[in-house]
Design an enzyme around this catalytic site. Sequence first.
Site, PDB file in Angstrom:
ATOM      1  N   TYR A  97       0.969  -1.040  -0.123  1.00 17.23           N
ATOM      2  CA  TYR A  97       0.066   0.184  -0.192  1.00 17.23           C
ATOM      3  C   TYR A  97       0.942   1.146  -0.043  1.00 17.23           C
ATOM      4  O   TYR A  97       1.667   1.054   0.874  1.00 17.23           O
ATOM      5  CB  TYR A  97      -0.663   0.008   1.251  1.00 17.23           C
ATOM      6  CG  TYR A  97      -2.053  -0.921   1.008  1.00 17.23           C
ATOM      7  CD1 TYR A  97      -2.995  -0.682   0.227  1.00 17.23           C
ATOM      8  CD2 TYR A  97      -2.349  -1.677   1.869  1.00 17.23           C
ATOM      9  CE1 TYR A  97      -4.163  -1.404   0.148  1.00 17.23           C
ATOM     10  CE2 TYR A  97      -3.479  -2.686   1.766  1.00 17.23           C
ATOM     11  CZ  TYR A  97      -4.589  -1.904   0.731  1.00 17.23           C
ATOM     12  OH  TYR A  97      -5.522  -2.981   0.822  1.00 17.23           O
ATOM     13  N   HIS A 101     -10.028  -7.288  -5.468  1.00 18.85           N
ATOM     14  CA  HIS A 101      -9.762  -7.302  -3.981  1.00 18.85           C
ATOM     15  C   HIS A 101     -10.866  -8.087  -3.197  1.00 18.85           C
ATOM     16  O   HIS A 101     -11.259  -7.579  -1.943  1.00 18.85           O
ATOM     17  CB  HIS A 101      -9.893  -5.719  -3.504  1.00 18.85           C
ATOM     18  CG  HIS A 101      -9.085  -5.311  -2.421  1.00 18.85           C
ATOM     19  ND1 HIS A 101      -8.031  -4.318  -2.368  1.00 18.85           N
ATOM     20  CD2 HIS A 101      -9.087  -5.665  -1.155  1.00 18.85           C
ATOM     21  CE1 HIS A 101      -7.538  -4.458  -1.195  1.00 18.85           C
ATOM     22  NE2 HIS A 101      -8.118  -5.037  -0.352  1.00 18.85           N
ATOM     23  N   ASP A 124      -6.323  -0.913  -6.645  1.00 19.56           N
ATOM     24  CA  ASP A 124      -7.538  -0.857  -6.594  1.00 19.56           C
ATOM     25  C   ASP A 124      -8.362  -0.285  -4.973  1.00 19.56           C
ATOM     26  O   ASP A 124      -9.492  -0.601  -4.811  1.00 19.56           O
ATOM     27  CB  ASP A 124      -8.157  -2.118  -6.755  1.00 19.56           C
ATOM     28  CG  ASP A 124      -7.834  -3.393  -5.804  1.00 19.56           C
ATOM     29  OD1 ASP A 124      -7.334  -3.045  -4.694  1.00 19.56           O
ATOM     30  OD2 ASP A 124      -8.129  -4.522  -5.839  1.00 19.56           O
TER      31      ASP A 124
HETATM   32  O1  173 Z   1      -9.380  -5.500   2.017  1.00 20.76           O
HETATM   33  C1  173 Z   1      -9.019  -5.075   3.283  1.00 20.76           C
HETATM   34  O2  173 Z   1      -9.546  -5.242   4.228  1.00 20.76           O
HETATM   35  C2  173 Z   1      -7.783  -4.293   3.209  1.00 20.76           C
HETATM   36  O3  173 Z   1      -7.162  -4.523   2.229  1.00 20.76           O
HETATM   37  C3  173 Z   1      -7.088  -3.502   4.300  1.00 20.76           C
HETATM   38  C4  173 Z   1      -6.627  -2.205   4.039  1.00 20.76           C
HETATM   39  C5  173 Z   1      -6.329  -1.402   5.088  1.00 20.76           C
HETATM   40  C6  173 Z   1      -6.488  -1.818   6.220  1.00 20.76           C
HETATM   41  C7  173 Z   1      -6.865  -3.171   6.642  1.00 20.76           C
HETATM   42  C8  173 Z   1      -7.263  -3.916   5.433  1.00 20.76           C
END
Ligand code: 173
Length: 508
Positions: free
Chosen positions: A246, A366, A274
Amino acid sequence: IDGNGSGKRLLTTQEVAAHNSRESCWIVVHGNVYDVTEFLDEHPGGSKIILKYAGKDATQEYDPIHPPDAITTNLAADKHLGPIDPSTVEDSVTDGPSSEEDRTRLARISARPRLSEILSLHDFEAVARRVMPEKAWAYYSSAADDEITHRENHAAFHRIWFRPRVLRDVTKVDWSTTILGHRSSMPVYITATALGKLGHPDGELNLTRAAARHGIIQMIPTLASCSFDEIVNAARPDQVLFFQLYVNKDRSITKRIVQHAEARGIKALFITVDAPQLGRREKDMRQRFEAEDPSEVSKAGQGNTDRSQGAARAISSFIDPGLSWADLDWFRSITKMPLVLKGVQCWEDALEAYDRGLDGVVLSNHGGRQLDFARSGIEVLVEVVAKFKEKRGVNFPIDTFQVFVDGGVRRATDVIKAIALGATAVGIGRPFLYAYSSYGAEGIDKALQILHDEFEMNMRLLGSRTIREIVPEMVDASNIHIHTVSVPADNLYEGNYEKLLGAHIREV
Ligand code: 173
């Protein structure tokens, strides 16, 4: 002062318990006491959840959703009050407040089927739903909005049918392959899923160890419950790992993470594209809401963080919605790892990635957790393959640009369909979480064994002796884009809809 090395006095459980209010709030995490009074309203997850543990041990709640060092790096040193005196710790403190739920859960765990009764990946999901902590189940199983895409991800595989070949001497079949140049015992990798400790105290390490035992590749998530180094340290020296990224608004943080990953031997970077904002997962949000004590809400409602969106949204606020194609050159300049975009959803973006010299794409929505009514990865694969052939003369699979799919995969036949259509490998997420959450390490071993058994049988039945022999002619995907068949029922809407009644005829 005690001889504990911190230069700080040991604190007793009784002392900590006295600081149990918004005015003075101490908590214990991993045996250390912290004064979080001033931090309450800064906590990204809101003050209420901390106040629930005011004067108590919060480790169990803390662990799944924070990196191990989150509290020490976010709190000023003078708020680290020192270690708790272990001789004053009673079980009631470490048990936490949810022991009622824990008791029901333990009963359910002891009543779960024997592992030998588990026959498919679906079975793990059925067990997990009964035995996982409610919050964990709500978080893992939830998806965006009406969860139409979540269900479509699996349903889309139902629109692809096989055209098997016969009489091919399938005594020996081999379903091993290479993914971005690395050996894998099957065309499957463990995809990134956040917060692995919600389901089991060992969290992602369950996956790392199983990946080693079974010769497959794990993609480490940015938001793992275990720290990145813990996971890498748990891997065997030669074990291949990928990393899901991320991208932080602060690019210097991202740069540090990426270069650290490369230095630790990570073999590919999967940049998630995404999720500029996290989708609304109402199952998750509602579960949290219902668990709230209404009296606590009014007492604690002074923070300005929106807590109604659940922990995932709270901890995802660092993700940069400004990420764009222009950033990709920068990634190329900071790392030599292969770059793969995770979450591409149409041929135009796949082609853009190819033309810009990226190393691959994951066709993914996702797990249905982002844009509801996004199409399934397997459907997008069909259009990507056709357009690459038409526009660039490319015939998948090719080594220089690999295409992956994830979402809704429950059977080796699902994987085989994707391979036949041109994918290099397929990501599986939730089923592995359900397997280790229900049965620990043995569960994930079993899940992988089931997949191996399914591959062996289905390759024989299809007439393919190797992955290369799984060819496009072996599937009929001509209905893949037809959404008028098998569209999943809209359960929430249907549940609310009031039937029209005919004219009421009175009895005579
Ligand atoms: O899909 C999710 O839950 C995910 O990608 C996510 C993103 C940020 C914090 C926790 C989970």
